[in-house]
Scaffold this motif. Sequence first.
Motif, mmCIF file in Angstrom:
data_model
loop_
_atom_site.group_PDB
_atom_site.id
_atom_site.type_symbol
_atom_site.label_atom_id
_atom_site.label_comp_id
_atom_site.label_asym_id
_atom_site.label_seq_id
_atom_site.Cartn_x
_atom_site.Cartn_y
_atom_site.Cartn_z
ATOM 1 N N ARG A 187 46.722 31.231 53.417
ATOM 2 C CA ARG A 187 47.171 32.614 53.637
ATOM 3 C C ARG A 187 47.397 32.821 55.126
ATOM 4 N NH1 ARG A 187 43.383 36.472 50.912
ATOM 5 N NH2 ARG A 187 44.645 35.978 49.096
ATOM 6 N N CYS A 188 48.594 33.261 55.478
ATOM 7 C CA CYS A 188 48.921 33.499 56.880
ATOM 8 C C CYS A 188 48.363 34.847 57.320
ATOM 9 C CB CYS A 188 50.427 33.467 57.087
ATOM 10 S SG CYS A 188 50.912 33.509 58.825
ATOM 11 N N GLN A 189 47.931 34.921 58.568
ATOM 12 C CA GLN A 189 47.381 36.164 59.088
ATOM 13 C C GLN A 189 48.411 36.991 59.866
ATOM 14 O OE1 GLN A 189 45.225 33.060 59.943
ATOM 15 N NE2 GLN A 189 44.927 33.447 57.774
ATOM 16 N N CYS A 190 49.671 36.638 59.747
ATOM 17 C CA CYS A 190 50.689 37.398 60.460
ATOM 18 C C CYS A 190 50.844 38.791 59.836
ATOM 19 C CB CYS A 190 52.035 36.668 60.451
ATOM 20 S SG CYS A 190 52.899 36.686 58.853
ATOM 21 N N ASN A 191 51.233 39.747 60.650
ATOM 22 C CA ASN A 191 51.562 41.076 60.156
ATOM 23 C C ASN A 191 52.508 41.748 61.150
ATOM 24 O OD1 ASN A 191 49.900 42.339 62.246
ATOM 25 N ND2 ASN A 191 48.113 41.834 60.968
ATOM 26 N N ARG A 192 53.029 42.876 60.767
ATOM 27 C CA ARG A 192 54.032 43.529 61.597
ATOM 28 C C ARG A 192 53.449 43.967 62.946
ATOM 29 N NH1 ARG A 192 59.102 45.351 60.369
ATOM 30 N NH2 ARG A 192 59.953 47.013 61.682
ATOM 31 N N GLU A 193 52.191 44.401 62.941
ATOM 32 C CA GLU A 193 51.568 44.838 64.183
ATOM 33 C C GLU A 193 51.485 43.699 65.190
ATOM 34 O OE1 GLU A 193 47.346 46.789 65.744
ATOM 35 O OE2 GLU A 193 47.666 46.370 63.622
ATOM 36 N N ARG A 194 51.116 42.507 64.740
ATOM 37 C CA ARG A 194 51.032 41.355 65.649
ATOM 38 C C ARG A 194 52.404 40.999 66.196
ATOM 39 N NH1 ARG A 194 46.746 36.861 63.305
ATOM 40 N NH2 ARG A 194 44.896 38.188 63.357
ATOM 41 N N VAL A 195 53.426 41.071 65.337
ATOM 42 C CA VAL A 195 54.783 40.763 65.789
ATOM 43 C C VAL A 195 55.230 41.784 66.832
ATOM 44 C CG1 VAL A 195 57.185 40.510 65.070
ATOM 45 C CG2 VAL A 195 55.356 39.623 63.617
ATOM 46 N N GLU A 196 54.892 43.052 66.611
ATOM 47 C CA GLU A 196 55.257 44.085 67.574
ATOM 48 C C GLU A 196 54.630 43.813 68.944
ATOM 49 O OE1 GLU A 196 54.196 47.848 65.962
ATOM 50 O OE2 GLU A 196 55.888 47.921 64.558
ATOM 51 N N LYS A 197 53.379 43.370 68.955
ATOM 52 C CA LYS A 197 52.710 43.061 70.222
ATOM 53 C C LYS A 197 53.438 41.941 70.963
ATOM 54 C CE LYS A 197 48.052 44.577 68.985
ATOM 55 N NZ LYS A 197 46.641 44.159 68.750
ATOM 56 N N ALA A 198 53.913 40.958 70.202
ATOM 57 C CA ALA A 198 54.664 39.861 70.822
ATOM 58 C C ALA A 198 55.994 40.362 71.381
ATOM 59 C CB ALA A 198 54.899 38.757 69.807
ATOM 60 N N LEU A 199 56.645 41.256 70.655
ATOM 61 C CA LEU A 199 57.928 41.777 71.120
ATOM 62 C C LEU A 199 57.768 42.651 72.358
ATOM 63 C CD1 LEU A 199 59.670 42.714 67.733
ATOM 64 C CD2 LEU A 199 60.073 40.713 69.166
ATOM 65 N N LEU A 200 56.655 43.354 72.457
ATOM 66 C CA LEU A 200 56.422 44.193 73.640
ATOM 67 C C LEU A 200 56.445 43.375 74.921
ATOM 68 C CD1 LEU A 200 53.584 46.540 72.319
ATOM 69 C CD2 LEU A 200 55.895 47.250 72.975
ATOM 70 N N SER A 201 56.001 42.128 74.833
ATOM 71 C CA SER A 201 55.969 41.273 76.023
ATOM 72 C C SER A 201 57.368 40.851 76.465
ATOM 73 C CB SER A 201 55.116 40.034 75.750
ATOM 74 O OG SER A 201 55.714 39.215 74.759
ATOM 75 N N ILE A 202 58.335 40.946 75.561
ATOM 76 C CA ILE A 202 59.724 40.579 75.898
ATOM 77 C C ILE A 202 60.372 41.654 76.761
ATOM 78 C CG2 ILE A 202 62.020 40.142 74.933
ATOM 79 C CD1 ILE A 202 60.643 38.877 72.516
ATOM 80 N N GLY A 203 60.060 42.914 76.449
ATOM 81 C CA GLY A 203 60.618 44.018 77.228
ATOM 82 C C GLY A 203 61.668 44.790 76.453
ATOM 83 N N GLN A 204 61.703 46.114 76.685
ATOM 84 C CA GLN A 204 62.591 46.990 75.919
ATOM 85 C C GLN A 204 64.061 46.717 76.203
ATOM 86 O OE1 GLN A 204 61.746 51.134 76.433
ATOM 87 N NE2 GLN A 204 62.908 51.754 74.622
#
Length: 283
Positions: A222-239
């Motif tokens: 079972r993978c522990q990925c979720n939308r919240e974790r992905v959002e945190k990763a995207l925040l580091s990329i920049g708006q």
Amino acid sequence: MSDTISRFIFDKTDVRGEHVRLEKSYQDILNIHHYPPGVANLLGEFLAAASLLSATIKFEGALILQVRGDGEVPLIMAEANSERELRAIARDANQAMSLDFKTLIGNGQLAMTIDPKHGKRYQGIVSLDGESLAHCLESYFEQSEQLSTRIWLDADGKCASGLMLQELPSKTPDKDRWQHLTTIADTIKSEELLSLDADALLYRLYHQDAVRLFEAKPLIARCQCNRERVEKALLSIGQSELNDIVLEQGLVETNCEFCNRLYQFSAADIAAMFNENTDIVRH
């Protein structure tokens, strides 16, 4: 149950053990990526090893085994958490042709990371001097934990299994007993490790020793990925960069590299992400 981990102890000794056998969870992970045979086998060993090692630690969180090397597989990792959920991946490994551990991994480092839900991460690192994953892990325990530990691992693309013996700290360690138990375990054949459950394997090895087997516990992929974790990763990329992707492609799309689940973010999603994180520096 085909996917289980079982603890056992030897009476009147300071030696404990763990046995793991994986079928469905191992197959579920392999079915996502379709690795070459050698990579599939090695990934099975990593899954079995992560399961064994996580069972010895009393914590809430995850244990991660990872190797970065210069061989045919640049990165391979497996993760087991306190809920006995497993996931694993080998990156850029589709062209790997070897069945040999050293050829697949090459030169590099083995990292074991303990990532608790509460508290700080801990990471131990050991060089890849052994001829197998099991040997490398034994070296890790010898150098970092100073616990006598022996590990046997095997996988064949259908089943992954492992056995671990560990001598606990004691004021009066019985080295003769430890030698006796590990010498017997060294007689395990590959087909026995892969085909026998814990009860049958321990009887085969230790029917003349006082060994106590505890109730098996289930394991699941079972993978522990979720939308919240992905959002945190995207925040580091920049708006700004994310907005450029939306303008060009209509959406920001990203796949979890473990389970291949697709996450999509619209322009409104991106704006909401950064409005909710007002401490993010905008560029």
